[in-house]
Scaffold this motif. Sequence first.
Motif, PDB file in Angstrom:
ATOM      1  N   PHE A  54       0.807  -1.288   0.018  1.00 21.52           N
ATOM      2  CA  PHE A  54       0.147   0.002   0.035  1.00 21.52           C
ATOM      3  C   PHE A  54       0.648   1.171  -0.025  1.00 21.52           C
ATOM      4  CE2 PHE A  54      -3.597  -2.486   1.320  1.00 21.52           C
ATOM      5  CZ  PHE A  54      -4.615  -1.816   0.294  1.00 21.52           C
ATOM      6  N   ALA A  55       1.858   1.318   0.867  1.00 16.62           N
ATOM      7  CA  ALA A  55       2.835   2.538   0.824  1.00 16.62           C
ATOM      8  C   ALA A  55       3.574   2.553  -0.566  1.00 16.62           C
ATOM      9  CB  ALA A  55       4.050   2.253   1.712  1.00 16.62           C
ATOM     10  N   ALA A  56       3.938   1.516  -1.399  1.00 14.42           N
ATOM     11  CA  ALA A  56       4.499   1.844  -2.615  1.00 14.42           C
ATOM     12  C   ALA A  56       3.286   2.190  -3.418  1.00 14.42           C
ATOM     13  CB  ALA A  56       4.805   0.265  -3.233  1.00 14.42           C
ATOM     14  N   GLU A  57       2.264   1.745  -3.522  1.00 14.23           N
ATOM     15  CA  GLU A  57       0.942   2.337  -4.242  1.00 14.23           C
ATOM     16  C   GLU A  57       0.887   3.748  -4.154  1.00 14.23           C
ATOM     17  OE1 GLU A  57      -3.655   1.818  -5.416  1.00 14.23           O
ATOM     18  OE2 GLU A  57      -2.868   0.482  -4.066  1.00 14.23           O
ATOM     19  N   ASP A  58       0.740   4.221  -2.861  1.00 10.06           N
ATOM     20  CA  ASP A  58       0.678   5.410  -2.382  1.00 10.06           C
ATOM     21  C   ASP A  58       1.526   6.389  -3.079  1.00 10.06           C
ATOM     22  OD1 ASP A  58      -1.720   4.860  -1.063  1.00 10.06           O
ATOM     23  OD2 ASP A  58      -0.794   4.919   0.846  1.00 10.06           O
ATOM     24  N   SER A  59       2.944   5.886  -3.096  1.00  6.33           N
ATOM     25  CA  SER A  59       4.026   6.740  -3.580  1.00  6.33           C
ATOM     26  C   SER A  59       3.957   6.900  -5.104  1.00  6.33           C
ATOM     27  CB  SER A  59       5.369   6.077  -3.205  1.00  6.33           C
ATOM     28  OG  SER A  59       5.504   5.020  -3.955  1.00  6.33           O
ATOM     29  N   ILE A  60       3.306   6.283  -5.658  1.00  4.44           N
ATOM     30  CA  ILE A  60       3.214   6.643  -7.089  1.00  4.44           C
ATOM     31  C   ILE A  60       2.039   6.958  -7.694  1.00  4.44           C
ATOM     32  CG2 ILE A  60       5.168   5.179  -7.869  1.00  4.44           C
ATOM     33  CD1 ILE A  60       3.183   2.879  -8.577  1.00  4.44           C
ATOM     34  N   ARG A  61       0.703   6.657  -7.063  1.00 10.40           N
ATOM     35  CA  ARG A  61      -0.438   7.261  -7.552  1.00 10.40           C
ATOM     36  C   ARG A  61      -0.558   8.604  -7.396  1.00 10.40           C
ATOM     37  NH1 ARG A  61      -4.701   4.307  -8.965  1.00 10.40           N
ATOM     38  NH2 ARG A  61      -4.196   2.494  -7.658  1.00 10.40           N
ATOM     39  N   LYS A  62      -0.899   9.363  -8.705  1.00 11.21           N
ATOM     40  CA  LYS A  62      -0.965  10.617  -8.697  1.00 11.21           C
ATOM     41  C   LYS A  62      -2.392  11.132  -8.836  1.00 11.21           C
ATOM     42  CE  LYS A  62       3.276  11.296  -9.934  1.00 11.21           C
ATOM     43  NZ  LYS A  62       4.002  10.306  -9.164  1.00 11.21           N
ATOM     44  N   ASN A  63      -3.228  10.352  -9.298  1.00  5.68           N
ATOM     45  CA  ASN A  63      -4.888  10.592  -9.418  1.00  5.68           C
ATOM     46  C   ASN A  63      -5.702   9.385  -8.936  1.00  5.68           C
ATOM     47  OD1 ASN A  63      -4.412  13.023 -10.889  1.00  5.68           O
ATOM     48  ND2 ASN A  63      -3.692  11.955 -12.730  1.00  5.68           N
ATOM     49  N   VAL A  64      -6.837   9.946  -8.483  1.00 15.19           N
ATOM     50  CA  VAL A  64      -7.841   8.726  -7.963  1.00 15.19           C
ATOM     51  C   VAL A  64      -9.090   8.956  -8.754  1.00 15.19           C
ATOM     52  CG1 VAL A  64      -8.883   7.908  -5.958  1.00 15.19           C
ATOM     53  CG2 VAL A  64      -6.756   8.500  -5.502  1.00 15.19           C
ATOM     54  N   GLU A  65      -9.762   8.087  -9.209  1.00 16.40           N
ATOM     55  CA  GLU A  65     -10.908   8.328  -9.893  1.00 16.40           C
ATOM     56  C   GLU A  65     -12.062   7.569  -9.214  1.00 16.40           C
ATOM     57  OE1 GLU A  65     -12.699   5.775 -14.048  1.00 16.40           O
ATOM     58  OE2 GLU A  65     -10.748   6.967 -14.224  1.00 16.40           O
ATOM     59  N   ILE A  66     -12.918   8.370  -9.013  1.00 14.06           N
ATOM     60  CA  ILE A  66     -14.291   7.999  -8.278  1.00 14.06           C
ATOM     61  C   ILE A  66     -15.343   7.826  -9.255  1.00 14.06           C
ATOM     62  CG2 ILE A  66     -15.363   8.370  -6.149  1.00 14.06           C
ATOM     63  CD1 ILE A  66     -13.240   9.520  -4.944  1.00 14.06           C
ATOM     64  N   ASN A  67     -15.934   6.769  -9.458  1.00 18.36           N
ATOM     65  CA  ASN A  67     -17.100   6.535 -10.018  1.00 18.36           C
ATOM     66  C   ASN A  67     -18.275   7.046  -9.134  1.00 18.36           C
ATOM     67  OD1 ASN A  67     -19.585   6.014 -11.541  1.00 18.36           O
ATOM     68  ND2 ASN A  67     -18.699   3.819 -12.190  1.00 18.36           N
ATOM     69  N   LEU A  68     -18.947   8.034  -9.552  1.00 19.65           N
ATOM     70  CA  LEU A  68     -20.035   8.800  -9.005  1.00 19.65           C
ATOM     71  C   LEU A  68     -21.404   8.376  -9.340  1.00 19.65           C
ATOM     72  CD1 LEU A  68     -18.791  12.209  -8.137  1.00 19.65           C
ATOM     73  CD2 LEU A  68     -18.803  10.232  -6.572  1.00 19.65           C
ATOM     74  N   ASN A  69     -21.450   7.401 -10.543  1.00 18.79           N
ATOM     75  CA  ASN A  69     -22.672   7.078 -11.174  1.00 18.79           C
ATOM     76  C   ASN A  69     -23.809   6.596 -10.136  1.00 18.79           C
ATOM     77  OD1 ASN A  69     -21.597   8.158 -13.716  1.00 18.79           O
ATOM     78  ND2 ASN A  69     -20.837   5.869 -14.275  1.00 18.79           N
ATOM     79  N   THR A  70     -23.478   5.835  -9.297  1.00 12.97           N
ATOM     80  CA  THR A  70     -24.180   5.053  -8.513  1.00 12.97           C
ATOM     81  C   THR A  70     -24.388   5.803  -7.051  1.00 12.97           C
ATOM     82  OG1 THR A  70     -22.812   3.306  -7.706  1.00 12.97           O
ATOM     83  CG2 THR A  70     -24.203   2.827  -9.504  1.00 12.97           C
ATOM     84  N   ALA A  71     -23.700   6.816  -6.937  1.00 15.86           N
ATOM     85  CA  ALA A  71     -23.564   7.573  -5.708  1.00 15.86           C
ATOM     86  C   ALA A  71     -24.762   8.260  -5.216  1.00 15.86           C
ATOM     87  CB  ALA A  71     -22.430   8.167  -5.321  1.00 15.86           C
ATOM     88  N   ASN A  72     -25.206   8.105  -3.786  1.00 12.17           N
ATOM     89  CA  ASN A  72     -26.482   8.858  -3.648  1.00 12.17           C
ATOM     90  C   ASN A  72     -25.885  10.613  -3.703  1.00 12.17           C
ATOM     91  OD1 ASN A  72     -25.547   9.386  -0.722  1.00 12.17           O
ATOM     92  ND2 ASN A  72     -26.712   7.462  -0.446  1.00 12.17           N
ATOM     93  N   GLN A  73     -26.755  11.420  -3.350  1.00 12.42           N
ATOM     94  CA  GLN A  73     -26.632  12.862  -3.260  1.00 12.42           C
ATOM     95  C   GLN A  73     -25.695  13.101  -2.132  1.00 12.42           C
ATOM     96  OE1 GLN A  73     -26.966  15.063  -5.812  1.00 12.42           O
ATOM     97  NE2 GLN A  73     -25.611  16.274  -4.614  1.00 12.42           N
ATOM     98  N   SER A  74     -25.736  12.455  -0.950  1.00 15.06           N
ATOM     99  CA  SER A  74     -25.187  12.598   0.289  1.00 15.06           C
ATOM    100  C   SER A  74     -23.635  12.033   0.001  1.00 15.06           C
ATOM    101  CB  SER A  74     -25.731  11.794   1.460  1.00 15.06           C
ATOM    102  OG  SER A  74     -24.833  11.991   2.505  1.00 15.06           O
ATOM    103  N   GLN A  75     -23.362  11.041  -0.676  1.00 19.12           N
ATOM    104  CA  GLN A  75     -22.126  10.621  -1.039  1.00 19.12           C
ATOM    105  C   GLN A  75     -21.356  11.565  -1.922  1.00 19.12           C
ATOM    106  OE1 GLN A  75     -23.607   6.672  -2.429  1.00 19.12           O
ATOM    107  NE2 GLN A  75     -22.569   5.658  -0.872  1.00 19.12           N
TER     108      GLN A  75
END
Length: 116
Positions: free
Chosen positions: A67-88
């Motif tokens: 996880f630390a190695a992933e964190d060190s190289i991840r630059k962007n995070v994609e979040i799919n909001l298609n199924t999220a409710n308004q509060s989320q």
Amino acid sequence: MVTEYGKLLRKIRIDHDEILKDMAGKLEITSAYLSSIENGNRPIPINMTRTIVAEYDLDDLMEGKLFAAEDSIRKNVEINLNTANQSQKTVVLSLARQFEQLTDEQLEKIRQILEE
């Protein structure tokens, strides 16, 4: 350029006596894509690290390293909001807008809430 994540991924694969095709099948990606991740040429799919930890029953130390190695190289995070409710949606977008202004203490509180 090989990343720390790629090195750890390759170590896990070799320690389990697997070829690229074996691990790729477990992760539901192609061998070519897995090779590209190991060599630092392709992004890490969302939740791939969690899948690896579960699939290979990694100990806490190796899980933390991965996880630390992933964190060190991840630059962007994609979040799919298609199924999220308004509060989320509201919470995610608020966090994104204010992310850079949060203090270490606030971030720690958020992390603790999310890990409960």
